[in-house]
Design an enzyme around this catalytic site. Structure first.
Site, PDB file in Angstrom:
ATOM      1  N   ASP A   1      51.583  25.987  39.794  1.00 38.31           N
ATOM      2  CA  ASP A   1      50.283  25.487  39.334  1.00 38.31           C
ATOM      3  C   ASP A   1      50.251  23.969  39.483  1.00 38.31           C
ATOM      4  OD1 ASP A   1      48.108  24.675  37.420  1.00 38.31           O
ATOM      5  OD2 ASP A   1      48.088  26.825  36.999  1.00 38.31           O
ATOM      6  N   LYS A   2      49.092  23.458  39.853  1.00 36.77           N
ATOM      7  CA  LYS A   2      48.926  21.999  39.992  1.00 36.77           C
ATOM      8  C   LYS A   2      48.725  21.312  38.644  1.00 36.77           C
ATOM      9  CE  LYS A   2      45.647  18.751  42.144  1.00 36.77           C
ATOM     10  NZ  LYS A   2      44.376  18.656  42.877  1.00 36.77           N
TER      11      LYS A   2
ATOM     12  N   ALA B   1      42.659  28.473  41.393  1.00 35.53           N
ATOM     13  CA  ALA B   1      41.328  28.218  41.952  1.00 35.53           C
ATOM     14  C   ALA B   1      40.616  27.190  41.095  1.00 35.53           C
ATOM     15  CB  ALA B   1      40.499  29.505  41.985  1.00 35.53           C
TER      16      ALA B   1
ATOM     17  N   SER C   1      37.316  27.073  39.197  1.00 31.73           N
ATOM     18  CA  SER C   1      36.669  28.306  38.732  1.00 31.73           C
ATOM     19  C   SER C   1      35.318  28.111  38.033  1.00 31.73           C
ATOM     20  CB  SER C   1      37.627  29.031  37.772  1.00 31.73           C
ATOM     21  OG  SER C   1      37.766  28.279  36.582  1.00 31.73           O
TER      22      SER C   1
ATOM     23  N   THR D   1      36.279  37.374  42.350  1.00 32.95           N
ATOM     24  CA  THR D   1      35.225  37.457  41.339  1.00 32.95           C
ATOM     25  C   THR D   1      34.069  38.336  41.811  1.00 32.95           C
ATOM     26  OG1 THR D   1      33.479  36.122  40.330  1.00 32.95           O
ATOM     27  CG2 THR D   1      34.414  35.253  42.323  1.00 32.95           C
ATOM     28  N   ASP D   2      33.324  38.871  40.860  1.00 32.98           N
ATOM     29  CA  ASP D   2      32.125  39.639  41.227  1.00 32.98           C
ATOM     30  C   ASP D   2      31.017  38.730  41.781  1.00 32.98           C
ATOM     31  OD1 ASP D   2      31.410  38.353  38.841  1.00 32.98           O
ATOM     32  OD2 ASP D   2      30.615  40.151  37.865  1.00 32.98           O
ATOM     33  N   GLU D   3      31.177  37.399  41.586  1.00 33.60           N
ATOM     34  CA  GLU D   3      30.100  36.487  41.998  1.00 33.60           C
ATOM     35  C   GLU D   3      29.938  36.444  43.523  1.00 33.60           C
ATOM     36  OE1 GLU D   3      29.865  32.879  39.685  1.00 33.60           O
ATOM     37  OE2 GLU D   3      30.968  33.774  38.032  1.00 33.60           O
TER      38      GLU D   3
ATOM     39  N   SER E   1      31.043  30.602  44.325  1.00 36.13           N
ATOM     40  CA  SER E   1      31.164  31.974  44.833  1.00 36.13           C
ATOM     41  C   SER E   1      31.303  31.993  46.351  1.00 36.13           C
ATOM     42  CB  SER E   1      29.999  32.843  44.359  1.00 36.13           C
ATOM     43  OG  SER E   1      28.760  32.271  44.672  1.00 36.13           O
TER      44      SER E   1
ATOM     45  N   SER F   1      32.931  29.761  48.070  1.00 35.48           N
ATOM     46  CA  SER F   1      34.331  29.446  48.391  1.00 35.48           C
ATOM     47  C   SER F   1      35.229  30.654  48.110  1.00 35.48           C
ATOM     48  CB  SER F   1      34.799  28.209  47.622  1.00 35.48           C
ATOM     49  OG  SER F   1      34.885  28.476  46.237  1.00 35.48           O
ATOM     50  N   LYS F   2      34.928  31.403  47.050  1.00 33.47           N
ATOM     51  CA  LYS F   2      35.730  32.600  46.757  1.00 33.47           C
ATOM     52  C   LYS F   2      35.484  33.667  47.819  1.00 33.47           C
ATOM     53  CE  LYS F   2      38.064  33.401  43.647  1.00 33.47           C
ATOM     54  NZ  LYS F   2      39.522  33.133  43.391  1.00 33.47           N
TER      55      LYS F   2
ATOM     56  N   ARG G   1      25.413  38.775  32.061  1.00 32.51           N
ATOM     57  CA  ARG G   1      26.794  38.831  32.550  1.00 32.51           C
ATOM     58  C   ARG G   1      27.459  40.065  31.956  1.00 32.51           C
ATOM     59  NH1 ARG G   1      24.657  35.796  35.431  1.00 32.51           N
ATOM     60  NH2 ARG G   1      25.211  33.659  35.994  1.00 32.51           N
TER      61      ARG G   1
HETATM   62  P1  NAD Z   1      41.068  28.443  35.301  1.00 34.53           P
HETATM   63  O1  NAD Z   1      40.159  27.375  35.843  1.00 34.53           O
HETATM   64  O2  NAD Z   1      41.215  28.609  33.845  1.00 34.53           O
HETATM   65  O3  NAD Z   1      42.539  28.213  35.871  1.00 34.53           O
HETATM   66  C1  NAD Z   1      42.792  27.885  37.211  1.00 34.53           C
HETATM   67  C2  NAD Z   1      44.249  27.466  37.343  1.00 34.53           C
HETATM   68  O4  NAD Z   1      44.475  27.116  38.724  1.00 34.53           O
HETATM   69  C3  NAD Z   1      44.606  26.232  36.503  1.00 34.53           C
HETATM   70  O5  NAD Z   1      45.838  26.448  35.855  1.00 34.53           O
HETATM   71  C4  NAD Z   1      44.714  25.129  37.537  1.00 34.53           C
HETATM   72  O6  NAD Z   1      45.621  24.094  37.178  1.00 34.53           O
HETATM   73  C5  NAD Z   1      45.185  25.884  38.773  1.00 34.53           C
HETATM   74  N1  NAD Z   1      44.822  25.186  40.016  1.00 34.53           N
HETATM   75  C6  NAD Z   1      43.602  24.689  40.354  1.00 34.53           C
HETATM   76  N2  NAD Z   1      43.679  24.064  41.548  1.00 34.53           N
HETATM   77  C7  NAD Z   1      44.962  24.202  41.981  1.00 34.53           C
HETATM   78  C8  NAD Z   1      45.651  23.781  43.152  1.00 34.53           C
HETATM   79  N3  NAD Z   1      45.036  23.078  44.108  1.00 34.53           N
HETATM   80  N4  NAD Z   1      46.962  24.099  43.280  1.00 34.53           N
HETATM   81  C9  NAD Z   1      47.599  24.801  42.305  1.00 34.53           C
HETATM   82  N5  NAD Z   1      47.006  25.209  41.172  1.00 34.53           N
HETATM   83  C10 NAD Z   1      45.702  24.904  41.016  1.00 34.53           C
HETATM   84  O7  NAD Z   1      40.583  29.765  36.018  1.00 34.53           O
HETATM   85  P2  NAD Z   1      40.526  31.262  35.464  1.00 34.53           P
HETATM   86  O8  NAD Z   1      39.253  31.443  34.758  1.00 34.53           O
HETATM   87  O9  NAD Z   1      41.804  31.582  34.799  1.00 34.53           O
HETATM   88  O10 NAD Z   1      40.431  32.060  36.841  1.00 34.53           O
HETATM   89  C11 NAD Z   1      41.606  32.467  37.536  1.00 34.53           C
HETATM   90  C12 NAD Z   1      41.216  33.219  38.794  1.00 34.53           C
HETATM   91  O11 NAD Z   1      40.418  34.352  38.444  1.00 34.53           O
HETATM   92  C13 NAD Z   1      40.359  32.400  39.761  1.00 34.53           C
HETATM   93  O12 NAD Z   1      40.771  32.714  41.074  1.00 34.53           O
HETATM   94  C14 NAD Z   1      38.937  32.869  39.494  1.00 34.53           C
HETATM   95  O13 NAD Z   1      38.145  32.730  40.647  1.00 34.53           O
HETATM   96  C15 NAD Z   1      39.184  34.329  39.132  1.00 34.53           C
HETATM   97  N6  NAD Z   1      38.175  34.936  38.233  1.00 34.53           N
HETATM   98  C16 NAD Z   1      37.837  34.317  37.055  1.00 34.53           C
HETATM   99  C17 NAD Z   1      36.922  34.933  36.199  1.00 34.53           C
HETATM  100  C18 NAD Z   1      36.542  34.317  34.877  1.00 34.53           C
HETATM  101  O14 NAD Z   1      35.644  34.839  34.189  1.00 34.53           O
HETATM  102  N7  NAD Z   1      37.175  33.252  34.430  1.00 34.53           N
HETATM  103  C19 NAD Z   1      36.352  36.164  36.556  1.00 34.53           C
HETATM  104  C20 NAD Z   1      36.724  36.760  37.769  1.00 34.53           C
HETATM  105  C21 NAD Z   1      37.654  36.132  38.596  1.00 34.53           C
HETATM  106  P1  TYD Z   2      29.901  30.596  32.568  1.00 41.52           P
HETATM  107  O1  TYD Z   2      30.752  30.846  31.375  1.00 41.52           O
HETATM  108  O2  TYD Z   2      29.875  29.224  33.163  1.00 41.52           O
HETATM  109  O3  TYD Z   2      30.292  31.689  33.670  1.00 41.52           O
HETATM  110  P2  TYD Z   2      29.557  32.055  35.087  1.00 41.52           P
HETATM  111  O4  TYD Z   2      28.613  30.983  35.435  1.00 41.52           O
HETATM  112  O5  TYD Z   2      30.718  32.114  36.023  1.00 41.52           O
HETATM  113  O6  TYD Z   2      28.902  33.375  34.849  1.00 41.52           O
HETATM  114  O7  TYD Z   2      28.409  30.965  32.187  1.00 41.52           O
HETATM  115  C1  TYD Z   2      28.061  32.251  31.687  1.00 41.52           C
HETATM  116  C2  TYD Z   2      26.561  32.305  31.560  1.00 41.52           C
HETATM  117  O8  TYD Z   2      26.166  31.393  30.529  1.00 41.52           O
HETATM  118  C3  TYD Z   2      25.818  31.848  32.818  1.00 41.52           C
HETATM  119  O9  TYD Z   2      24.635  32.622  32.948  1.00 41.52           O
HETATM  120  C4  TYD Z   2      25.474  30.398  32.533  1.00 41.52           C
HETATM  121  C5  TYD Z   2      25.263  30.391  31.023  1.00 41.52           C
HETATM  122  N1  TYD Z   2      25.625  29.140  30.336  1.00 41.52           N
HETATM  123  C6  TYD Z   2      24.746  28.583  29.403  1.00 41.52           C
HETATM  124  O10 TYD Z   2      23.637  29.103  29.163  1.00 41.52           O
HETATM  125  N2  TYD Z   2      25.120  27.442  28.763  1.00 41.52           N
HETATM  126  C7  TYD Z   2      26.307  26.814  28.996  1.00 41.52           C
HETATM  127  O11 TYD Z   2      26.589  25.754  28.393  1.00 41.52           O
HETATM  128  C8  TYD Z   2      27.201  27.407  29.941  1.00 41.52           C
HETATM  129  C9  TYD Z   2      28.535  26.772  30.244  1.00 41.52           C
HETATM  130  C10 TYD Z   2      26.823  28.576  30.586  1.00 41.52           C
END
Ligand code: NAD
Ligand code: TYD
Length: 351
Positions: free
Chosen positions: A35-36, A85, A87, A132-134, A158, A160-161, A221
């Site tokens: 991890d970075k 990523a 995210s 992601t589903d996005e 989305s 980029s993913k 969502r």
């Molecule tokens: P997050 O942002 O909490 O964590 C991302 C991690 O990646 C961090 O620890 C960060 O330091 C590391 N990172 C970022 N850039 C880096 C780099 N260049 N090199 C090495 N490490 C790096 O993200 P998350 O919410 O835990 O999501 C994790 C994965 O799951 C992502 O690929 C995201 O697209 C996917 N995902 C997330 C959700 C969600 O709701 N959070 C849903 C579906 C899929």
């Molecule tokens: P988020 O948690 O950023 O996830 P994603 O955009 O990946 O779905 O946002 C969830 C939903 O909430 C999205 O429809 C955007 C909305 N949202 C707000 O209304 N207020 C906020 O401050 C944030 C961060 C998100």
């Protein structure tokens, strides 16, 4: 050790739950967390397991090709679970470049390193890409995303993913790397960085600050508890079919405003306020540009083929999450200082 597993992004929200699960459940695996440590990566998420014999941490930036190649020279990985990523959708709107570097270039660097290290013996290896589903775009009022839904990403995040998913499939098709991909809906739970809706709202209610709701709060969502995502990842890593895609979702659609109202009721109880106090903090703000209306996942393939199902009811999962944040105020304080503070001011001042 029977296997050496690379988990990228293991200091982040979902990654830390996956690392913990693998370290605790598979003592025969050496788990290498790479991890970075960006603003979203926090090693405090792993203090309960970081002294275990089967866990190692490597600080690397996956965008740096040489560091990735060096990592693959140092270890002989049997499997890769790639979560690292950028995210957050809002950050991808204010600064898309980092999303292209980490999510696309970083993924290709890992694919090249895996190809190089596995080229003579890919059997039994696995590159598991977490998506992601996005990538499927935005739904109208009806329908669900299935594994057959055509990609139609709408935000720089989305897109980029989606691009990284295509590269992963292309490396499987062209070079024969064994891959599997899963596309999951919105996660919630402990350790989520408080820029995402649920932890942001919990923190603001705790501090008597406005809860910013984008637009009319009508976007939908499909929320999944983070440990359910980790259990799906475990199943897919061990039993998923190479070359396949699995959708993961909570079957749990919520309009943003309804979710916030439920959260307000839970918060009022947990911090001993009279009913209706938190609700007064709801503030409608300017909508997110290009805001996707609705995401909803059909996860029947994963349920039928691998026997997965999510556990907590949403209200229970949300309550557990609130309790975690309220008992980990120090964690919140620390992540809220520094970088995040500046970003928060930039995003929300003047709205
Ligand atoms: P997050 O942002 O909490 O964590 C991302 C991690 O990646 C961090 O620890 C960060 O330091 C590391 N990172 C970022 N850039 C880096 C780099 N260049 N090199 C090495 N490490 C790096 O993200 P998350 O919410 O835990 O999501 C994790 C994965 O799951 C992502 O690929 C995201 O697209 C996917 N995902 C997330 C959700 C969600 O709701 N959070 C849903 C579906 C899929
Ligand atoms: P988020 O948690 O950023 O996830 P994603 O955009 O990946 O779905 O946002 C969830 C939903 O909430 C999205 O429809 C955007 C909305 N949202 C707000 O209304 N207020 C906020 O401050 C944030 C961060 C998100």
């Amino acid at each position: 050790m029977k296997k050496t597993i690379l988990i990228t992004g293991g200091a982040g929200f979902i990654g830390s739950h996956v690392v913990r699960r693998f370290v605790n459940n598979y003592p025969g695996y050496l788990v290498v967390n790479a991890d970075k440590l960006t603003y979203a990566g926090n090693l405090e998420n792993l203090t309960d397991i970081d002294t275990k014999k089967n866990y190692l941490f490597e600080k690397i930036d996956i965008v740096d090709k040489q560091s990735v190649l060096d990592l693959f020279k140092k270890y002989s990985f049997d499997g890769i679970i790639h979560l690292a990523a950028e995210s957050h959708v809002d950050r991808s709107i204010t600064g898309p470049d980092e999303f292209v570097f980490t999510n696309i270039v970083g993924t290709v660097n890992l694919l090249n390193a895996a190809l190089n290290s596995w080229k003579n013996a890919p059997e039994g290896k696995l590159f598991y890409h977490i998506s992601t589903d996005e990538v499927y775009g935005s739904l109208g009022k009806e329908g669900l995303f299935t594994e057959q839904t055509a990609y139609d990403p709408k935000s720089p995040y989305s897109a980029s993913k989606a691009s990284s998913d295509h590269m992963v499939r292309a490396y499987n098709h062209t070079f024969g790397i064994p891959v599997v991909i899963s596309n999951c809906s919105n996660n919630y739970g402990p350790n989520q960085f408080p820029e995402k809706l649920i932890p942001l709202a919990i923190n603001n209610i705790k501090n008597n600050k406005p809860i910013p709701v984008y637009g009319k709060g009508e976007n939908i969502r499909d929320w999944l508890y983070v440990e359910d995502h980790a259990s799906a990842i475990d199943l897919i890593f061990h039993h998923g079919k190479v070359g396949e895609t699995y959708n993961i979702g909570g079957n749990n659609e919520w309009k943003n405003i309804d979710l916030i109202l439920l959260l307000c009721r839970i918060m009022d109880k947990k911090i001993n306020q009279s009913a209706g106090t938190s609700e007064k903090l709801i503030t409608y703000v300017k909508d997110r540009p290009g805001h996707d209306l609705r995401y909803a996942i059909d996860s029947s393939k994963l349920q039928k083929e691998l026997g997965w199902s999510p556990i907590p009811e949403f209200a229970d999962g949300l309550e557990k999450t609130v309790e975690w944040y309220l008992t980990n105020l120090k964690w919140l304080e620390r992540v809220l200082s520094g970088d995040y503070g500046k970003y928060y001011d930039f995003m929300y001042s003047g709205k």
